[in-house]
Scaffold this active site. Structure first.
Site, short mmCIF file in Angstrom:
data_model
loop_
_atom_site.label_atom_id
_atom_site.label_comp_id
_atom_site.label_asym_id
_atom_site.label_seq_id
_atom_site.Cartn_x
_atom_site.Cartn_y
_atom_site.Cartn_z
N HIS A 75 0.81 -1.22 0.00
CA HIS A 75 0.00 0.00 0.00
C HIS A 75 0.85 1.27 0.00
CE1 HIS A 75 1.15 -1.03 4.05
NE2 HIS A 75 1.04 0.25 4.36
N ASP A 78 -3.63 -7.55 -1.94
CA ASP A 78 -3.99 -8.41 -0.81
C ASP A 78 -4.96 -7.75 0.17
OD1 ASP A 78 -2.07 -6.68 0.14
OD2 ASP A 78 -0.76 -8.21 0.99
N ASP A 129 -0.63 -4.36 -4.13
CA ASP A 129 -0.31 -5.74 -4.49
C ASP A 129 -1.50 -6.69 -4.40
OD1 ASP A 129 -0.31 -5.43 -1.71
OD2 ASP A 129 1.05 -7.11 -1.41
N ASP A 182 -5.45 -2.95 -2.76
CA ASP A 182 -4.24 -2.12 -2.65
C ASP A 182 -3.22 -2.44 -3.74
OD1 ASP A 182 -3.52 -4.60 -1.65
OD2 ASP A 182 -2.05 -3.76 -0.27
#
Ligand code: VG1
Ligand code: CO
Length: 544
Positions: A114, A281, A279, A277
């Site tokens: 994030h 997750d 990536d 976010d």
């Protein structure tokens, strides 16, 4: 193939935090910075010769450079094969799935999650083990120790791999297979959820906005929501990954997703809003006129998981990070299943998931996931919500209210003070820690009596390891709680996180504004820790 051994000198600051090593791009682009860290990871592992390594990242600035380095170092160190997502992309949960699905030895996830990206932003590298989850502290401690003494790394004299071309490539004697980053993950989602029911819901006019925040979930959300579930085109916004996330901050909270939140609070807005976010997750869940706090979302998903085909037999147990509200505990109690409280960070859930003791895990920081992978999973949470909505045929707001009427409501907020002077923040926590023994039994105001006060120590029930100093917690007799800890993902100064929680019974008042409901605790926390006075900040940087 020529393996080159290159001399290097150690960096003193390569200590992995809550989730890998996160630093400014300017730090990562120093000579051999990436090489030292990756070689130190490999030096801390055993038995990977000839095995497969998964590599993928969230597409942020510097991914392309770091991935090529990682491939060459893997080849020189004797890995047999690298699986890498097309254009270097793999969301964190997809990387976890790929590691598990192809029985890889482990994986490198290149992301600062994030945190903002771009040349002035952050970069990160995290190692995941063969179960698909973040390396446990035993490994990250060994990696850090190695970075402090490393004097050489190995690489091969091979050209860059064409990451834009799916298929087989080579780096020295090692096979590099560039794979579709979405396909295996999408198939896994299809196996867990009632796609026909969700498709039917979209067909009958249900509307949704998914904000991919110019980050890695764009391709996944386009393929699954619009492709497989027939949500109208345009359901996914900001769906093309960009190296600097469209100059934004890919953190799905009410500050960075304010526009979507505002839309959901209007009659013409969609029925459902969600975001993920950098990536992929984390998840943000907003219903029409109803923001669902991540802690509540964890409890709700656990209570309703059996409505999805992948969980129809029920769940084995629930785990939550210590600062996450106790809403899920009440669900576990009712279901008669195990409940675990772990330190912040997904790496602590791995053992419990592997041992089959828990099925669903979550963190207050917008992370929820299950035993299907060993990472939190943003789209998974969104799809489980959609599955529940499709079966229950109620609005998010109705479902949330019914939940509170059954289990009670845990009012919850987190106040972050970002980029505080590290020495001041450290001292503040230290001083609060010193006060702890004197607090139990003390009364504050009319109805707050301290039941316990400690610095959380986790005893892993599976491998017996202990992790101390995981955050100060002050619990009250009415189940209210104040928690304070320092972030382990920031890259500049220190970030103080203050977590506040208060419980209202099923027949109590559930309609208070959150900050108002928590006002006495917020004031008390400030009195005890002196956050405002010591940091000179009058307001938190972010309230979630
Ligand atoms: C934060 C969150 C934590 C989460 C971690 C990684 O850590 O609080 O719950 O697991 O980020 O999330 P910290 O140490 O800054 O509080 V992610 O999505 O950035 O990998
Ligand atoms: Co993340």
């Amino acid at each position: 193939m020529t393996i080159q051994t290159i001399e290097t000198t150690p960096y003193a600051d390569q200590k992995p935090g809550t989730s890998g090593l996160r630093k400014r791009v300017s730090v990562y682009s120093q000579p051999n910075y990436v090489e030292n860290f990756i070689q130190s990871i490999f030096d801390s592992l055993d038995g990977y010769e000839g095995k497969t390594l998964v590599i993928g990242g969230d597409g942020r600035y510097y991914n392309d450079v770091a991935i090529q380095k990682a491939i060459r170092i893997a080849a020189a160190n004797g890995f047999g094969k690298v699986l890498v997502g097309e254009n270097g992309l793999l969301s964190t949960p997809a990387a976890s799935h790929i590691i598990r699905h192809y029985k890889a030895f482990g994986g490198l996830v290149l992301s600062a999650s994030h945190n903002p990206g771009g040349p002035e932003g952050d970069f990160g590298i995290k190692y995941n083990i063969g179960n698909g989850g973040p390396a446990p502290e035993k490994i990250t401690d060994a990696v850090f120790a190695r970075t402090k003494v490393i004097d050489s790394y190995k690489t091969v004299d091979a050209p860059d791999v064409a990451l834009g071309e799916v298929g087989q490539h080579w780096s020295g004697d090692m096979v590099v297979e560039v794979i579709d980053p979405v396909a295996d993950y999408a198939a896994l989602m299809k196996s867990l959820f009632d796609f026909p029911a969700i498709r039917e819901m979209f067909a009958s006019g249900f509307t949704m906005t998914f904000d991919a925040m110019h980050a890695v979930t764009g391709p996944y959300a386009h393929a699954i929501l619009e492709g497989m579930l027939d949500a109208p085109r345009g359901t996914v916004i900001n769906g093309t990954p960009s190296p600097d996330f469209g100059n934004g901050h890919p953190d799905p909270n009410l500050v960075y997703c304010k526009e979507m939140f505002d839309l959901l609070m209007t009659p013409q807005g969609p029925d459902f809003g969600a975001a993920s976010d950098g990536d992929g997750d984390r998840n943000l869940i907003i219903g029409k006129n109803r923001f669902v706090t991540p802690s509540d979302s964890l409890a709700l998903l656990a209570a309703n998981a059996h409505l999805a085909p992948g969980y129809k037999g029920g769940i084995a147990g629930i785990a939550r990070s210590m600062p996450t509200s106790a809403a899920a505990d009440r669900v576990a109690e009712k279901l008669g299943i195990e409940m675990h409280e772990t330190p912040t960070g997904w790496k602590f859930f791995g053992n419990l998931l592997d041992a089959g003791r828990v099925t669903i895990c979550g963190e207050e920081s917008a992370g929820t996931g299950s035993s299907h992978v060993r990472e939190k999973d943003g789209l998974w949470a969104v799809l489980l919500w959609l599955n529940i909505l499709a079966v229950r045929k109620q609005s998010v707001d109705e479902i949330v209210r019914e939940h509170w009427a059954t289990y009670g409501r845990n009012y919850y907020t987190r106040h972050d003070y970002e980029e505080v002077d590290a020495a001041i923040a450290g001292k503040l926590v230290e001083d609060l820690r010193e006060q702890l023994p004197s607090l139990p039994g003390r009364n504050f105001g009319d109805d707050l009596q301290v039941a316990y006060a400690d610095d959380f120590t986790y005893h892993d029930p599976v491998d017996g390891s202990t992790s101390a100093k995981q955050g100060v917690r002050i619990g009250f007799t009415d189940a209210s709680r104040i928690v304070l800890r320092l972030s382990g993902t920031g890259t500049v100064g220190a970030t103080l996180r203050l977590y506040l929680e208060r419980y209202e019974a099923p027949d109590g008042r559930h309609d208070l504004e959150t900050q108002m409901a928590l006002e006495p605790l917020i004031a008390l926390a400030d009195d005890l820790a002196g956050v405002k006075q010591r940091t000179g900040r009058q307001e938190p940087s972010v309230i979630t």
